[in-house]
Design an enzyme around this catalytic site. Structure first.
Site, PDB file in Angstrom:
ATOM      1  N   CYS A 110       0.874  -1.062  -0.022  1.00  0.00           N
ATOM      2  CA  CYS A 110       0.006   0.031  -0.089  1.00  0.00           C
ATOM      3  C   CYS A 110       1.023   1.316   0.143  1.00  0.00           C
ATOM      4  O   CYS A 110       1.548   1.558   1.000  1.00  0.00           O
ATOM      5  CB  CYS A 110      -1.006   0.069   1.176  1.00  0.00           C
ATOM      6  SG  CYS A 110      -1.817   1.514   1.385  1.00  0.00           S
ATOM      7  N   CYS A 163      -0.610   4.312   2.350  1.00  0.00           N
ATOM      8  CA  CYS A 163      -0.540   4.518   3.792  1.00  0.00           C
ATOM      9  C   CYS A 163       0.015   2.945   4.219  1.00  0.00           C
ATOM     10  O   CYS A 163       1.247   2.770   3.908  1.00  0.00           O
ATOM     11  CB  CYS A 163      -1.797   4.581   4.386  1.00  0.00           C
ATOM     12  SG  CYS A 163      -3.371   3.824   3.548  1.00  0.00           S
ATOM     13  N   SER A 164      -0.516   2.050   4.791  1.00  0.00           N
ATOM     14  CA  SER A 164      -0.081   0.718   4.972  1.00  0.00           C
ATOM     15  C   SER A 164      -1.150  -0.074   4.777  1.00  0.00           C
ATOM     16  O   SER A 164      -1.420  -1.082   5.878  1.00  0.00           O
ATOM     17  CB  SER A 164       0.795   0.679   6.133  1.00  0.00           C
ATOM     18  OG  SER A 164       1.939   1.314   5.886  1.00  0.00           O
ATOM     19  N   CYS A 165      -2.275  -0.303   4.102  1.00  0.00           N
ATOM     20  CA  CYS A 165      -3.373  -1.014   4.091  1.00  0.00           C
ATOM     21  C   CYS A 165      -2.849  -2.401   3.906  1.00  0.00           C
ATOM     22  O   CYS A 165      -2.133  -2.686   3.281  1.00  0.00           O
ATOM     23  CB  CYS A 165      -4.257  -0.728   2.968  1.00  0.00           C
ATOM     24  SG  CYS A 165      -4.993   0.987   3.062  1.00  0.00           S
TER      25      CYS A 165
END
Lengths: 220, 203
Positions: free
Chosen positions: B104, B107-109
């Site tokens: 991601c 962000c850091s999905c």
């Protein structure tokens, strides 16, 4: 917004390593930042897209130096301050008092939660119109650069790819993050050749990214 | 020149987290036991073991694998796996000729119900920036050398769809049962930055 969070393709970061047996949280405060972050949309009367946007809006220095859970902590404070649950500076003042400084704390502000109510849980919604693009169709990511929230990263803008899958319709983060409507729309998984994104000298691979209908136009 | 947007004696994150908690609890806005419950859930209950059970089932039950690849969301729900960051799951299969890896960039999905919260490397700017630009180089740096003829497919999780990698079953595990396979499946293999290691079987 074209912020520090939009990292795809940036140069200069160096290597990363995999930490063996990494704990879920490295410190108690990280766990708390996660817990409050998970509750922050509810506490501030906002939503997941507003939460992501609150992270994206952090100053680039803070974004990088504070790390992942530091950003969550900052994001909770931003959402609660924007919604008038906490006064600006309230967290810092309380933190200073906790370490014995004699500082005055701001009072409780007037609540200013957004006038917003989701039409359902989560981000997926039914939609009864046919997808604008067929699987296999060539599409181009728009060249657009909104000041507000978006999930269209810089590195695909203006590039042409192929629709490979229809994803379920979603609320549009670009408007939902700002409480300007859910704008439910089709999401398309679009595949790009690496050479389309990075030029002829690129490593050979393909990249698939989910694109909201608003982000796409027919390929020229 | 850009100035650091904080005074030098700005309280550290640990103290600000405590301050935030004290402000919200004293006004009755948050029940500390709810926060603790959330933390406990992701520290103890929801983690890569969930994903490993999915993989082991798919390796041993061809009909399940078919369902998993056709409709990941309902196939993982058969195990009761759903919840935040798992609204819609798409499963991609790694084979000797095709390698999928997930990121991601914005962000850091990450598919929480299947893998828990993301590890540090997944949130690292180096991973988020480079995997969409030089995946073969970065994967090799992380210990995964892929032959030139293996096609690499990178998935950037920019919507609420969460991608889950079904790793290739290692050669030499044909006699193992589903239960015996579960502990072999690593988190990193289910994101696409590692292979499932071949176990050293007793001769």
């Amino acid at each position: 917004m074209d912020g520090i969070h939009d990292m795809g393709g940036m140069h200069g970061w160096g290597a990363t390593t995999i930490e063996p047996n990494e704990p879920v949280f490295h410190a108690t405060w990280e766990a708390k930042a996660f817990g409050f972050g998970a509750l922050s949309a509810r506490l501030s009367g906002t939503n997941l897209d507003a939460m992501r946007h609150a992270i994206d809006r952090q100053h680039p220095y803070i974004y990088l130096v504070d790390g992942y859970y530091g950003r969550w902590l900052a994001c909770v404070e931003t959402l609660l301050t924007d919604s008038g649950v906490l006064a600006p500076g309230a967290v810092e003042a309380r933190a200073r008092r906790l370490r014995g400084e004699d500082v005055e704390e701001p009072g409780i502000p007037e609540t200013a939660k957004p006038d917003y109510k989701p039409t359902g849980p989560g981000s997926l919604r039914p939609l009864d119109t046919r997808p604008r693009f067929e699987i296999g169709q060539r599409v181009r990511a728009k060249t657009m650069s909104p000041r507000g929230h978006t999930r269209l990263p810089r590195y695909v803008r203006g590039h042409t790819g192929t629709v490979i899958l229809h994803q379920p319709p979603h609320v549009l983060p670009d408007t939902n993050a700002h409480f300007l409507g859910e704008n439910v729309q089709q999401v398309f998984a679009v595949r790009f050749a690496s050479t389309e994104l990075w030029g002829e000298g690129a490593e050979r691979f393909d990249l698939t990214i989910d694109m909201y209908d608003n982000y796409l136009e027919p390929a020229p | 020149m850009t100035e650091v947007p904080r005074p030098p004696d700005f309280p550290p994150a640990s103290l600000r987290a405590e301050a935030l908690e004290s402000l919200l609890v004293e006004r009755g806005l948050v029940d500390p036991s709810v926060v603790d419950g959330l933390i406990r859930t992701y520290e103890q209950d929801v983690g890569p073991l969930n994903g490993a059970r999915i993989v082991a089932r798919a390796w041993t039950d061809p009909k399940y694998k078919q369902r998993l690849l056709a409709d990941g969301t309902s196939a993982v729900a058969e195990f009761g796996f759903k919840g935040p960051q798992g609204e819609h799951i798409v499963v991609v299969e790694n084979t000797p000729t095709d390698h999928h890896v997930v990121v991601c960039t914005l962000c850091s999905c990450y598919p929480w119900p299947l893998l828990g919260l993301p590890p540090s490397w997944y949130k690292d700017p180096a991973y988020r920036s480079r995997i969409v630009r030089e995946p073969r180089t970065l994967l090799a740096e992380l210990g995964l050398e892929l032959a030139d003829e293996v096609e690499i497919h990178v998935h950037d999780s920019s919507s609420e769809v969460r991608y889950f990698v079904l790793p290739a079953r290692p050669v030499g595990t044909e006699t193992l049962t589903e239960e015996e396979l579960v502990p072999l499946v690593s988190r990193d293999a289910m994101v696409g930055v590692a292979r499932v290691a071949v176990p050293s079987l007793p001769g």
